[in-house]
Each structure stands twice: as structure tokens, then as C-alpha cells.
Motif scaffolding. Structure first.
Motif, PDB file in Angstrom:
ATOM      1  N   PRO A 197       6.996  13.712  -7.432  1.00 31.01           N
ATOM      2  CA  PRO A 197       7.103  14.500  -6.200  1.00 31.01           C
ATOM      3  C   PRO A 197       7.317  13.617  -4.972  1.00 31.01           C
ATOM      4  N   ALA A 198       7.746  14.239  -3.878  1.00 33.20           N
ATOM      5  CA  ALA A 198       7.912  13.546  -2.599  1.00 33.20           C
ATOM      6  C   ALA A 198       7.754  14.546  -1.474  1.00 33.20           C
ATOM      7  N   GLY A 203       6.969  10.710   8.872  1.00 29.50           N
ATOM      8  CA  GLY A 203       6.387   9.973   7.760  1.00 29.50           C
ATOM      9  C   GLY A 203       6.819  10.586   6.441  1.00 29.50           C
ATOM     10  N   SER A 204       6.759   9.792   5.398  1.00 26.95           N
ATOM     11  CA  SER A 204       7.136  10.288   4.076  1.00 26.95           C
ATOM     12  C   SER A 204       6.340   9.554   3.011  1.00 26.95           C
ATOM     13  N   TYR A 205       6.213  10.215   1.874  1.00 30.63           N
ATOM     14  CA  TYR A 205       5.512   9.636   0.726  1.00 30.63           C
ATOM     15  C   TYR A 205       6.100  10.272  -0.530  1.00 30.63           C
ATOM     16  N   THR A 215       6.786   5.101  -2.764  1.00 36.97           N
ATOM     17  CA  THR A 215       7.300   4.642  -1.475  1.00 36.97           C
ATOM     18  C   THR A 215       6.665   5.442  -0.345  1.00 36.97           C
ATOM     19  N   ALA A 216       6.228   4.731   0.688  1.00 37.87           N
ATOM     20  CA  ALA A 216       5.651   5.376   1.867  1.00 37.87           C
ATOM     21  C   ALA A 216       6.346   4.834   3.108  1.00 37.87           C
ATOM     22  N   ASN A 217       6.491   5.688   4.102  1.00 44.03           N
ATOM     23  CA  ASN A 217       7.161   5.309   5.337  1.00 44.03           C
ATOM     24  C   ASN A 217       6.510   6.051   6.498  1.00 44.03           C
TER      25      ASN A 217
END
Length: 504
Positions: free
Chosen positions: A81-82, A109-111, A165-167
């Protein structure tokens, strides 16, 4: 879904009797056959949901549910998932009423996770037991027979490795677009990278080991973009700069336990950055035979092969011998850790100017071959000019004549390996800044061109790669964007163009 199958066969025999064309009538001493069978299958379900409200609140959820033929039935499927979120805080009433000079401020933000079934070298099916056939040849009785080999231990738990990945970042513009700023911090963690325990078990174990999801690493960095846009009278201009920094770290690498503290310091890759080059610390060049005779042994033969001008290495552990135990971290590798760029554009009364600078840094290249051995081509090509500035005798025919110093060591007909070691002398810092494009143009006034039945005329002159700035030294002889450090590549071209654009 994707399903792939391939099956092919080929054979030939030499025929002595041309009138008979059946395969079994061919000669037994000149024949061959081959074949191959392959199969692969993938399936997946992909979904995405977007949400936006009042131009302020933004959200996206996505997922992948993937299956691969490479893994056993119970380990075949993975769910990845994202989610990404954004908030335009500048659209909130409390923000607009109190911070009016900010045109736009967005926090984002994202993950998410993504699965990978490894590279193309991993063929899969390691969950199966059985034998490899044919494998090797054996003499049994009076003939040669194909052999077979045990496939080794299966791994029913082998599965996808995951990249998480995180941002997090923000973007803003102030004073009616006069200044802009974007910033992002990102991190990627990979787990379950393929490795086997070959080095952590004794050879007496007696079985081939399968791949396992053992290793892990991390990539971390940030990106920054700055912009400035303005108009002063008839002059309008734009300046935009960007900078990115990234580094990779091994979190865990499957490897045999070190035998001592030195081996642990030298070879342990756990929790250590990937881009590390080990080598010798160069102290400069030998200035005389006396200095050579009093130096630690670095050629394995009492320094008898050394000459003035050869590279001198530091004896790190003080044992009087230069060997692998004197190697230390001396730099990164040939992958840049920093990228940067600059865009410039100006317009004034029909005159326009643009320029784009691009560069990279935080990396090194290893000078080799032509750079360390002038005769490596052995008559197949020319040497390079900088070898003219080398240590040499004042009179080549007189072995007692004085030595003339130079930037490069003295040459040998077949090269000299002691000068070719990876060291701070041969490891070159490859930071650079290049003017990639620059253009100057002039658009004729519309009133002029309309008189002759034209709609638009622009004259221009431009250039690609006209300037490159490096640290100098041997780097000026190579292209900093090309990792080939032996000059065996087509050089970077500079081009200049003049032209006119006409619209009727």
C-alpha cells in the motif's frame, strides 16, 4: 496478468551421403543438438483512490497486490500500500488573514511500500526440490553419460523484498511569486534483499544453499529548489537553482563473522555507507634514491624496483612494509552524492538570454590504464601529452646524469604496478560544474517584419557544453560526466550554432 512460455529445440548432423536427408542417417562424429524451455507468470491487482476538498485538503491512497511465479504458493503474493497527503495551509482563513505576503504554502508527505522480485539473474523456483539434469559428464562402462546434480536445499519462505519509502516536504511562494522555495526530505528502506548463508556456514555442511531474504539497506537525502522571478521596467528575469544530496547505507549484509578486530574494521559492511573506496595514503613522490632506501618496503623486493618520482605510500601500521593492512578509507566511489543546477533567463526589449548550469559532486574516479601507464597500448595507439612532464634523466643515455623532476613518475616500457595502486594520488575528486547550454537571441519588432509579410523573426546564437569547471590536475583530460577514466570513449563535444526562426 501475464503468462509467458518458450520451448525450442535445434539439431544438426553432417551428411556424407547427400541423397539421404533423414536425420538418423547423418555422421555420428559431427553432430550437435540443443534446446531450452522457459516459463513465467505474473498477476496483479492495482487500485487508487483520490480525494480533494475545497482546494485545501488532498489525499491519495493506492495499493498493489502482486503475485510472481518465482516464489512458492504460500509466499507468492504481496500486498503493497501507499498513501500521500497534502494540505494547502495558505488557503485557511486564519493564515490568509494574518500572513498575507505568502501566496501559497503547501505541506505534503507520503509513505508507501513496493515489492520487487529481485533482478533478472534470479530465475526463481528455489522452492522446488529435485535435480539439475544434465549436469556434468561421467564415464560409465565404455561410454560417456550425462550426470545430474542435487538442486540443494529449497526455500519455501522466499518472497518479495520490500522497499519502504517516506517523503515529507513543503512548497511556498511569497510576494506575488517573487520568491519560491521547495524542500523535500526522503528516505527509502529496503529489506529482504537476496543473499545466502554460504559464508556463515562451514564447508562441511555439504549442501548448496538457497537464496534468502536476508540483507537490508537505506537511502536517505533531501532536495531543495529556490526560484526568484521579477520584472524591473522592461527587464524580466528568472533565476532557479536546485540541489540534491543522497547517500546509501548498508543496514545488514550477511557475511561470516570476522576473525579479529582488524578484519571487523576492514570488512564489516553493516551500518556502513556503501560508497567507500579503500586505498593507500600517498605522501607524494620519491625525490632521491636515498629516500627510497630509507622508506618502508612497498615493492616486495627491498624497493629495488623504485625510481625517483615513483609514488610513496604511508606505512599506516608502522611495520615497515606497505601492504593491504595499510589501506584506509580514502574517498567515496564514482557515484555522485550531490547534484546541482542553475537556470538563468533574461528578456529586455526583444533581446533574450538563457543559460543552464549542471553539476555533480561528492564522488571520485580512479585514474587507470592510460593515465598510469603511457605504453599500455603497446604500439596500438599514442600516449597522452601530460606524460611529457615526468621524472627523467637529464641525459637519457647517461645513467649518472641528474634527475629532472616532473608531475608524473618515471616511465617503464611495460608499466609499473606500484604506481597503479588505488591511492590518494590516483583517486581523483570528480566534482564539476558544466555550462550545458547558453543562448542569446533577438526578436525583431513586429512592425518591421509585418511590412515584408512576415509574422515573427528571431535571430539567435547558442552553444552546448562550452565551459566545464573541475578541480584541475588529471581531471582536465577526461570528461567528468563519464566514468571511463582510461580515455577509451568518444570525447564530449562542444557545439556552436547560429540561426534564424521565421514564421510566415
Amino acid at each position: 496478468m501475464r503468462n509467458y512460455k518458450k520451448d525450442w529445440f535445434s539439431a544438426y548432423r553432417q551428411f556424407y551421403v547427400g541423397a539421404i536427408d533423414q536425420m538418423d542417417a547423418g555422421d555420428n562424429t559431427n553432430k550437435n543438438n540443443g534446446g531450452n524451455a522457459e516459463s513465467a507468470a505474473h498477476a496483479g491487482l492495482v487500485g487508487r483512490v483520490n480525494y480533494a476538498y475545497d482546494n485545501k485538503y488532498l489525499a491519495e491512497f493506492s495499493f498493489r497486490y502482486d503475485g510472481s511465479y518465482k516464489f512458492a504458493k504460500d509466499s507468492r503474493w504481496g500486498f503493497f500500500p501507499a498513501v500521500s497527503l497534502g494540505w494547502r495551509i495558505s488557503e485557511e482563513p486564519f493564515f490568509k488573514e494574518n500572513i498575507s505576503f505568502v501566496d501559497n504554502l503547501k505541506i505534503r508527505g507520503s509513505y508507501g511500500k513496493i515489492g520487487d522480485e529481485s533482478n533478472s539473474d534470479f530465475k526463481g523456483f528455489e522452492y522446488l526440490t529435485g535435480y539439475k539434469y544434465p549436469s556434468g559428464s561421467y564415464v560409465l562402462g565404455e561410454g560417456v553419460s550425462n550426470g545430474l546434480e542435487d538442486r540443494g536445499l529449497p526455500n519455501m519462505l522466499l518472497t518479495w523484498y520490500e522497499s519502504t519509502t517516506a517523503n515529507i516536504g513543503f512548497e511556498t511562494h511569497v510576494l506575488d511569486g517573487l520568491f519560491g522555495l521547495e524542500f523535500d526530505y526522503f528516505e527509502r528502506r529496503r529489506s529482504g534483499l537476496l543473499a545466502n548463508r554460504l559464508l556463515t556456514l562451514p564447508a562441511s555442511f555439504g549442501q548448496a544453499l538457497p537464496n534468502e531474504n536476508l540483507n537490508s539497506d537505506r537511502t536517505r537525502g533531501f532536495e531543495l529548489i529556490l526560484t526568484h522571478r521579477n520584472r524591473i521596467g522592461d527587464v524580466s528575469y528568472l533565476i532557479s537553482a536546485n540541489f540534491t544530496n543522497t547517500r546509501e547505507l548498508n543496514r545488514y549484509v550477511e557475511k561470516a563473522a570476522p576473525g579479529n578486530r582488524y578484519e571487523n574494521w576492514r570488512d564489516n559492511e553493516n551500518d556502513r555507507y556503501k560508497n567507500i573506496t579503500w586505498g593507500y595514503e600517498a605522501l607524494g613522490q620519491f625525490q632521491s634514491f636515498e629516500e627510497i632506501l630509507n622508506a618502508p618496503i612497498q615493492d616486495g623486493n627491498g624497493n629495488k624496483s623504485l625510481l625517483p618520482g615513483d609514488i610513496r605510500y604511508k606505512d599506516i601500521n608502522g611495520d615497515g612494509i606497505i601492504d593491504s593492512k595499510d589501506q584506509i578509507p580514502i574517498g567515496s566511489n564514482d557515484t555522485p552524492t550531490m547534484y546541482y543546477g542553475l537556470n538563468l533567463s533574461v528578456e529586455w526589449k526583444g533581446i533574450d538570454f538563457t543559460a543552464f548550469f549542471q553539476g555533480a559532486g561528492g564522488h571520485v574516479v580512479q585514474a587507470g590504464e592510460t593515465f598510469t601507464d603511457p605504453f599500455i597500448q603497446q604500439g596500438l595507439g599514442n600516449g597522452v601529452k601530460f606524460w611529457l612532464d615526468r621524472w627523467h634523466r637529464e641525459d637519457p643515455a647517461d645513467v649518472n646524469s641528474a634527475w629532472i623532476p616532473g608531475t608524473m613518475p618515471a616511465v617503464r616500457p611495460t608499466g609499473f604496478s606500484a604506481n597503479n595502486e588505488t591511492s590518494t594520488w590516483s583517486l581523483l575528486k570528480a566534482d564539476y560544474l558544466r555550462l550545458k547550454t547558453v543562448e542569446l537571441g533577438y526578436t525583431l519588432p513586429r512592425a518591421w517584419v509585418n511590412r515584408v509579410g512576415l509574422a515573427h523573426v528571431r535571430l539567435y546564437v547558442n552553444s552546448y557544453n562550452p565551459l566545464t569547471f573541475t578541480r584541475g590536475g588529471m581531471m582536465k583530460y577526461m570528461d567528468p560526466e563519464n566514468s571511463q577514466t582510461n580515455l577509451h570513449y568518444y570525447p564530449q563535444m562542444k557545439s556552436y550554432n547560429f540561426g534564424v526562426n521565421v514564421t510566415f
